[in-house]
Design a protein around this motif. Structure first.
Motif, short mmCIF file in Angstrom:
data_model
loop_
_atom_site.label_atom_id
_atom_site.label_comp_id
_atom_site.label_asym_id
_atom_site.label_seq_id
_atom_site.Cartn_x
_atom_site.Cartn_y
_atom_site.Cartn_z
N GLU A 205 0.83 -1.21 0.00
CA GLU A 205 0.00 0.00 0.00
C GLU A 205 0.86 1.26 0.00
O GLU A 205 0.56 2.23 -0.68
CB GLU A 205 -0.88 -0.07 1.26
N ILE A 254 -6.58 -16.77 0.94
CA ILE A 254 -5.76 -17.37 2.00
C ILE A 254 -6.56 -17.48 3.31
O ILE A 254 -6.51 -18.50 4.00
CB ILE A 254 -4.46 -16.56 2.16
N ALA A 348 -17.68 -14.68 11.85
CA ALA A 348 -16.54 -14.92 12.75
C ALA A 348 -15.35 -14.13 12.22
O ALA A 348 -15.14 -14.02 11.01
CB ALA A 348 -16.21 -16.41 12.81
C1 B12 Z 1 -2.15 -11.39 -0.78
C2 B12 Z 1 -3.02 -10.22 -1.13
C3 B12 Z 1 -3.56 -10.14 -2.42
C4 B12 Z 1 -3.41 -11.28 -3.43
C5 B12 Z 1 -4.33 -12.45 -2.98
C6 B12 Z 1 -3.70 -13.79 -3.33
C7 B12 Z 1 -4.48 -14.95 -2.82
N1 B12 Z 1 -4.30 -16.03 -3.54
O1 B12 Z 1 -5.23 -14.91 -1.83
C8 B12 Z 1 -3.85 -10.58 -4.75
C9 B12 Z 1 -2.62 -10.12 -5.51
C10 B12 Z 1 -4.74 -11.41 -5.69
C11 B12 Z 1 -4.56 -9.33 -4.24
C12 B12 Z 1 -5.35 -8.54 -5.05
C13 B12 Z 1 -5.91 -7.33 -4.63
N2 B12 Z 1 -5.72 -6.73 -3.44
CO1 B12 Z 1 -4.90 -7.59 -1.93
N3 B12 Z 1 -3.98 -8.14 -0.42
C14 B12 Z 1 -3.29 -9.21 -0.17
C15 B12 Z 1 -2.74 -9.15 1.28
C16 B12 Z 1 -1.29 -8.65 1.22
C17 B12 Z 1 -2.80 -10.42 2.09
C18 B12 Z 1 -4.19 -11.10 2.15
C19 B12 Z 1 -4.09 -12.24 3.13
O2 B12 Z 1 -3.86 -13.36 2.72
N4 B12 Z 1 -4.18 -11.95 4.44
C20 B12 Z 1 -3.96 -12.95 5.47
C21 B12 Z 1 -5.30 -13.67 5.83
C22 B12 Z 1 -5.02 -14.87 6.69
O3 B12 Z 1 -6.06 -12.75 6.57
P1 B12 Z 1 -7.63 -12.53 6.31
O4 B12 Z 1 -7.91 -12.52 4.87
O5 B12 Z 1 -8.04 -11.36 7.11
O6 B12 Z 1 -8.34 -13.86 6.88
C23 B12 Z 1 -8.61 -14.07 8.25
C24 B12 Z 1 -9.90 -13.39 8.76
O7 B12 Z 1 -10.27 -12.23 8.06
C25 B12 Z 1 -10.95 -14.45 8.71
N5 B12 Z 1 -11.65 -14.77 7.47
C26 B12 Z 1 -11.30 -14.58 6.19
N6 B12 Z 1 -12.20 -15.12 5.37
C27 B12 Z 1 -13.14 -15.69 6.14
C28 B12 Z 1 -14.31 -16.38 5.80
C29 B12 Z 1 -15.12 -16.86 6.83
C30 B12 Z 1 -16.37 -17.60 6.46
C31 B12 Z 1 -14.77 -16.62 8.18
C32 B12 Z 1 -15.69 -17.09 9.25
C33 B12 Z 1 -13.60 -15.93 8.53
C34 B12 Z 1 -12.80 -15.47 7.48
O8 B12 Z 1 -10.20 -15.61 9.06
C35 B12 Z 1 -8.92 -15.55 8.38
C36 B12 Z 1 -7.92 -16.34 9.22
O9 B12 Z 1 -7.90 -15.90 10.54
C37 B12 Z 1 -3.71 -8.09 1.89
C38 B12 Z 1 -3.22 -7.42 3.14
C39 B12 Z 1 -4.11 -7.78 4.31
N7 B12 Z 1 -4.37 -6.85 5.21
O10 B12 Z 1 -4.57 -8.91 4.43
C40 B12 Z 1 -3.99 -7.20 0.68
C41 B12 Z 1 -5.27 -6.35 0.64
C42 B12 Z 1 -6.44 -7.12 1.22
N8 B12 Z 1 -5.45 -6.16 -0.80
C43 B12 Z 1 -5.85 -4.99 -1.10
C44 B12 Z 1 -6.15 -4.54 -2.42
C45 B12 Z 1 -6.48 -3.10 -2.60
C46 B12 Z 1 -6.15 -5.43 -3.51
C47 B12 Z 1 -6.49 -5.09 -4.96
C48 B12 Z 1 -7.67 -4.16 -5.18
C49 B12 Z 1 -5.21 -4.54 -5.58
C50 B12 Z 1 -5.31 -4.15 -7.03
N9 B12 Z 1 -5.24 -2.86 -7.27
O11 B12 Z 1 -5.46 -4.97 -7.88
C51 B12 Z 1 -6.75 -6.51 -5.54
C52 B12 Z 1 -8.23 -6.94 -5.42
C53 B12 Z 1 -8.50 -8.20 -6.16
C54 B12 Z 1 -9.87 -8.77 -5.92
N10 B12 Z 1 -10.80 -8.53 -6.84
O12 B12 Z 1 -10.12 -9.44 -4.93
C55 B12 Z 1 -6.01 -4.11 0.12
C56 B12 Z 1 -7.48 -3.92 0.51
C57 B12 Z 1 -7.73 -2.53 1.05
C58 B12 Z 1 -9.13 -2.41 1.53
N11 B12 Z 1 -9.27 -2.00 2.76
O13 B12 Z 1 -10.05 -2.66 0.84
C59 B12 Z 1 -5.16 -4.88 1.20
C60 B12 Z 1 -5.66 -4.73 2.64
C61 B12 Z 1 -3.70 -4.37 1.08
C62 B12 Z 1 -3.50 -2.99 1.68
N12 B12 Z 1 -3.02 -2.87 2.91
O14 B12 Z 1 -3.75 -2.03 1.04
N13 B12 Z 1 -4.27 -9.09 -2.94
#
Ligand code: B12
Length: 365
Positions: A205, A254, A348
């Motif tokens: 970001e 992820i 969750a």
């Molecule tokens: C890796 C990543 C990507 C990869 C994803 C690869 C993949 N195969 O998953 C790619 C390159 C595809 C990507 C694309 C984009 N990304 Co991105 N990405 C990330 C990043 C760095 C990590 C995501 C991740 O894996 N997090 C780790 C997981 C474990 O955490 P989590 O998702 O929160 O999951 C936990 C909980 O939320 C919950 N949870 C999640 N899902 C579910 C479902 C259920 C049912 C339940 C109960 C719980 C639950 O449990 C999980 C485990 O504890 C994040 C940064 C971040 N803050 O996460 C940015 C981030 C999410 N991305 C962002 C952006 C802007 C984008 C894009 C728009 C970029 C672009 N210009 O193209 C695109 C959007 C694409 C789309 N249409 O979805 C921003 C979002 C900003 C916002 N607030 O909206 C972030 C926050 C980066 C940032 N700091 O700016 N991204």
């Protein structure tokens, strides 16, 4: 932020007809906003030398995002996202004035295309323009974290540095050692991998790392999720079936994958579909698989409307084929309204909380 959140309380909701008109005229609005910007002689300065495509993409994201803000009346999500937009684009070279020019272009386009329906929508854009300075203030860069420095030898900081170095073997070694020591997948997921990936996101970001480096980190984490999990010897299936997927157009998989692994280790039969599953195919699969629970992951606000349609589709299934619905993902941290407005059966915040909630459902079933 508190001040802005309070100000949103005075905003009038966008009427369904105004949202319908906004959606109907989407392409015309985008064309006009793009053209207004292209006509400016100072465009290269506004974009800080970035390609015009980045601006076109931003306008489309903006449109899709605002449609979701209006549909869910989630003005708290609006004011939490705008500083992110300013920070992300300014870190990549866009000027602060770009946002003023862009928002004014939206107001003109809305007045031109939507006629009398424009009122409530224009009010929201004027709110954004009036509060430009506050948004700029909130968009200040994050303070340096210290995790990049070798002085921080916590497991999470070391893991994050291996991710930055693109070193799968070291990430694997650290994860396996940690599992052997603690025996806890929750600890590895929630205290090491998740925070490290959030850091990677902030680094992208703020322009500290490239898109390629961020992809490398994601690929390493996905290799880890696939290779570490079997070491835990998943137990036989004792509970019901759960279908888990990221929403349509949602490429963040992820988090959902972690939820799937945590549930499977807890005895559920999981059907994990990964990223971007189309709505109709998903609903067909739900009918054929007949799971107890359908779990949906959403990170990006512009995907909320797709999830609302899926949940509606599930509610219309015959009673005996209707699973309970669970939602999660980062979008829910942006607004207090979403859980209630979407109307899923449960939410969750992470994989451990998902496991606990499903256990309650299983016990009560
Ligand atoms: C890796 C990543 C990507 C990869 C994803 C690869 C993949 N195969 O998953 C790619 C390159 C595809 C990507 C694309 C984009 N990304 Co991105 N990405 C990330 C990043 C760095 C990590 C995501 C991740 O894996 N997090 C780790 C997981 C474990 O955490 P989590 O998702 O929160 O999951 C936990 C909980 O939320 C919950 N949870 C999640 N899902 C579910 C479902 C259920 C049912 C339940 C109960 C719980 C639950 O449990 C999980 C485990 O504890 C994040 C940064 C971040 N803050 O996460 C940015 C981030 C999410 N991305 C962002 C952006 C802007 C984008 C894009 C728009 C970029 C672009 N210009 O193209 C695109 C959007 C694409 C789309 N249409 O979805 C921003 C979002 C900003 C916002 N607030 O909206 C972030 C926050 C980066 C940032 N700091 O700016 N991204």
């Amino acid at each position: 932020m508190e001040k802005l959140l309070r100000k949103t309380e005075n905003l009038t909701p966008v009427a369904p007809e105004a949202l319908a008109a906004y959606l109907r005229h989407g392409e015309a609005l985008l064309e006009q906003v793009n053209q207004t910007l292209l006509d400016r002689t100072d465009l290269p300065q506004l974009l800080g030398g970035n390609p015009q495509q980045m601006m076109f993409d931003n306008h489309r994201y903006h449109f899709d995002f605002m449609a979701n803000v209006f549909e869910f009346q989630a003005y708290d999500m609006l004011v939490r996202m705008v500083p992110w937009v300013y920070r992300a684009y300014m870190s990549h070279g866009f000027s602060a004035d770009y946002f003023l020019v862009e928002l004014e272009a939206w107001v003109d386009a809305l007045r031109g295309c939507l006629a009398e329906e424009a009122g409530s929508v224009v009010n929201i854009y004027e709110f954004l323009l009036q509060n430009h300075d506050l948004f700029l203030e909130l968009a200040k860069p994050y303070p340096e974290s210290g995790a990049q420095s070798r002085d921080d030898d916590s497991d999470e900081a070391v893991f994050y540095r291996h991710l930055l170095d693109g070193d799968f073997k070291e990430c694997f070694r650290l994860s396996r050692n940690l599992l052997e020591r603690s025996g806890s997948l929750d600890r590895l997921y929630l205290e090491i991998i998740q925070p490290a990936m959030y850091r990677i996101g902030r680094d992208w970001e703020t322009g500290r790392i490239s898109v390629a480096k961020e992809h490398l980190a994601s690929a390493i984490v996905m290799r880890l999720l696939a290779s570490i999990y079997p070491l835990l010897n998943p137990p036989p299936t004792l509970k019901g079936k759960v279908v888990i997927t990221a929403a349509p157009n949602e490429f963040h998989e992820i988090g959902a994958w972690m939820v799937a692994n945590a549930l499977e280790l807890d005895g559920w039969k999981t059907v994990f579909l990964g990223a971007n599953t189309p709505r109709t195919d998903l609903l067909n699969l739900v009918q054929s698989e007949q799971p107890k629970v359908l779990a949906l992951s959403i990170a990006m606000p512009f995907n909320l409307r797709h999830v609302k349609k899926i949940l509606h589709g599930v509610k219309n299934l015959p009673c005996d084929q209707r699973p309970r619905t669970l939602v999660g993902g980062q979008v829910f941290r942006l607004s207090d309204r979403l859980q209630q407005t979407l109307g899923a059966d449960g939410y969750a915040d992470n994989c451990a909380a998902a496991r606990n909630l499903l256990q309650q459902w299983w016990d009560g079933a």
